[in-house]
Write an enzyme that holds these catalytic residues in place. Structure first.
Site, mmCIF file in Angstrom:
data_model
loop_
_atom_site.group_PDB
_atom_site.id
_atom_site.type_symbol
_atom_site.label_atom_id
_atom_site.label_comp_id
_atom_site.label_asym_id
_atom_site.label_seq_id
_atom_site.Cartn_x
_atom_site.Cartn_y
_atom_site.Cartn_z
ATOM 1 N N GLN A 204 0.814 -1.219 0.000
ATOM 2 C CA GLN A 204 0.000 0.000 0.000
ATOM 3 C C GLN A 204 0.849 1.272 0.000
ATOM 4 O O GLN A 204 0.335 2.360 -0.239
ATOM 5 C CB GLN A 204 -0.922 0.023 1.229
ATOM 6 C CG GLN A 204 -2.066 -0.961 1.156
ATOM 7 C CD GLN A 204 -3.099 -0.597 0.091
ATOM 8 O OE1 GLN A 204 -3.330 0.571 -0.218
ATOM 9 N NE2 GLN A 204 -3.742 -1.600 -0.481
ATOM 10 N N CYS B 18 -10.763 -7.893 -0.571
ATOM 11 C CA CYS B 18 -11.093 -9.314 -0.471
ATOM 12 C C CYS B 18 -12.166 -9.597 0.574
ATOM 13 O O CYS B 18 -12.673 -10.689 0.661
ATOM 14 C CB CYS B 18 -9.859 -10.144 -0.177
ATOM 15 S SG CYS B 18 -8.432 -9.201 0.190
HETATM 16 N N1 PLP Z 1 -0.694 -6.697 0.790
HETATM 17 C C1 PLP Z 1 -1.461 -5.614 0.933
HETATM 18 C C2 PLP Z 1 -1.221 -4.689 2.093
HETATM 19 C C3 PLP Z 1 -2.482 -5.332 0.018
HETATM 20 O O1 PLP Z 1 -3.247 -4.260 0.177
HETATM 21 C C4 PLP Z 1 -2.685 -6.241 -1.050
HETATM 22 C C5 PLP Z 1 -3.797 -6.034 -2.014
HETATM 23 O O2 PLP Z 1 -4.827 -5.511 -1.694
HETATM 24 C C6 PLP Z 1 -1.841 -7.357 -1.167
HETATM 25 C C7 PLP Z 1 -0.858 -7.551 -0.223
HETATM 26 C C8 PLP Z 1 -1.992 -8.335 -2.299
HETATM 27 O O3 PLP Z 1 -1.433 -7.794 -3.481
HETATM 28 P P1 PLP Z 1 -1.817 -8.381 -4.923
HETATM 29 O O4 PLP Z 1 -3.171 -7.877 -5.242
HETATM 30 O O5 PLP Z 1 -0.772 -7.821 -5.835
HETATM 31 O O6 PLP Z 1 -1.710 -9.855 -4.831
#
Ligand code: PLP
Length: 379
Positions: free
Chosen positions: A179, A324
């Site tokens: 983020q 999610c």
């Molecule tokens: N880590 C954080 C803090 C996130 O906000 C997200 C996605 O929302 C992810 C990991 C996962 O990233 P990606 O969508 O590239 O798999």
């Protein structure tokens, strides 16, 4: 296409135009496999090397400390599992209760295999304090993994201090900077972190590509076995167009951080001012020190999912928290962990702004929120 106000930039961002254009040749003309020895592979190979150099520069790393992955989820999984599996004699992990599920679920999976994991609690503004880490870290701790900034409430963590504590106890330190990268200045040497996860689509790059920074000399198990790509640590033919797009977007974002921050902070203040002027009953979650434009709001006696859908009908795109979690209208693990009063907790939404948002967007978002939460007629 219907005109929308997009305010869910913590979920994903619009692809940078320059990044898009930089990607095209690698999808159309120069589609060679960079691992091949013939001349047609030379340019893709060079493109990968150039992207590695430019990404490394953005975080003050060395090019060979950048490992390309498919995004934040993969980078987090690799950091957690790769370190736990690399040293059986010292395999305990410490993380926080408010991490993204990419970290939490990876930790749950190693726990099932017998590797110990401890989850740190946070303050009511979502801060992981150095004292809380000091209280649980031991000589058996292999890895401390704490996110740079929380995706739901934006709180930025005291990463440098936490990394210092980890190192003082002989542990390594990983930060999920998904983020944060491209939105705040990040210098891995100054922070003294050993691993850092990043994802291109959070900084106006393409989806499905990211990287894991691994400090030189760190012993980690490979993420995927197969070919010799990424120095044998992450097998699989490289997504050259995606990697080039990611490098272009990151360079552009990093160059504009201070201008973008000023604009976004001005918008943020206007939104809160409008809600305050209208005497809306809400709480703004998170710490003063937060990712610019990440605004978590909890409206008393409201339901976050209903707010999301009513705003959607008005052409305003926001989320209820983590992308999610948006399928079920429960209180998220982050909101639960900060201990927010239930009267407010169910009415939580996340407005996340980008430099493309205008003052007019903010006025419309504020007007819509005031109408909905004050039960006024919608025109
Ligand atoms: N880590 C954080 C803090 C996130 O906000 C997200 C996605 O929302 C992810 C990991 C996962 O990233 P990606 O969508 O590239 O798999």
């Amino acid at each position: 296409m219907k005109q929308i106000i997009y305010a869910d930039n913590a979920a994903t961002t619009k692809l940078n135009r320059e990044a898009f254009e930089a990607m095209i040749p690698w999808l159309t003309e120069e589609y060679g496999n960079a691992s091949q020895p013939y001349s047609f592979a030379r340019k893709p190979k060079q493109a990968l090397a150039n992207a590695r150099v430019s990404i490394a520069k953005c975080i003050n790393a060395e090019p060979d400390e950048i490992y390309f992955t498919s995004g934040g989820t993969e980078s987090d999984n690799w950091a957690i599992k790769g370190l736990a599996f690399s040293d059986w004699s010292k395999c305990a992990t410490i993380t926080s209760a408010i991490e993204h599920h990419a970290v939490l679920r990876a930790c749950e999976s190693i726990e099932k295999l017998g590797y110990p994991v401890a989850y740190l609690s946070v303050t009511p503004t979502g801060v992981i304090t150095p004292e809380s880490l000091e209280a649980v870290i031991t000589r058996e701790t292999r890895l401390v993994s704490i996110m740079y900034a929380n995706n739901e409430i934006g709180t930025i963590q005291p990463i440098k201090k936490l990394a210092e504590i980890a190192h003082a106890h002989g542990a390594l330190f990983h930060t999920d900077a998904v983020q944060a990268l491209g939105h705040v200045d990040i210098d891995v040497k100054n922070l003294n972190v050993d691993l850092l996860s990043a994802s291109a689509h959070k900084f106006n790059g393409p989806k499905g590509v990211g990287f894991l920074y691994i400090k030189k000399g760190i012993e980690i198990s490979p993420y995927a076995n197969g070919g010799a790509q990424e120095r044998g640590f992450r097998a699989g033919t490289e997504n050259i167009a995606g990697i080039v797009g990611m490098a272009t977007a990151l360079e552009d974002n990093c160059a504009k951080i201070s201008v973008n921050t000023n604009h976004i902070k001005m918008l943020e203040a206007k939104l809160l001012e409008a809600l305050d002027d209208a005497e809306v009953d809400y709480i703004r979650n998170g710490d003063e020190n937060h990712i610019p434009g990440n605004i978590s709001l909890s409206f008393r006696g409201n339901d976050g999912e209903t707010l999301l859908h009513r705003l959607d009908l008005m052409g305003i795109i926001i989320s209820t928290g983590s992308a999610c979690d948006s399928v079920n209208s429960q209180i998220s693990h982050v909101i639960k962990e900060i201990g927010l009063d239930e009267d407010y907790a169910y009415g939580t939404i996340r407005v996340s702004l980008s430099p493309e948002n205008s003052l007019d967007d903010i006025e419309q978002i504020a007007k819509a929120l005031i109408k909905i939460t004050k039960n006024q007629e919608i025109d």
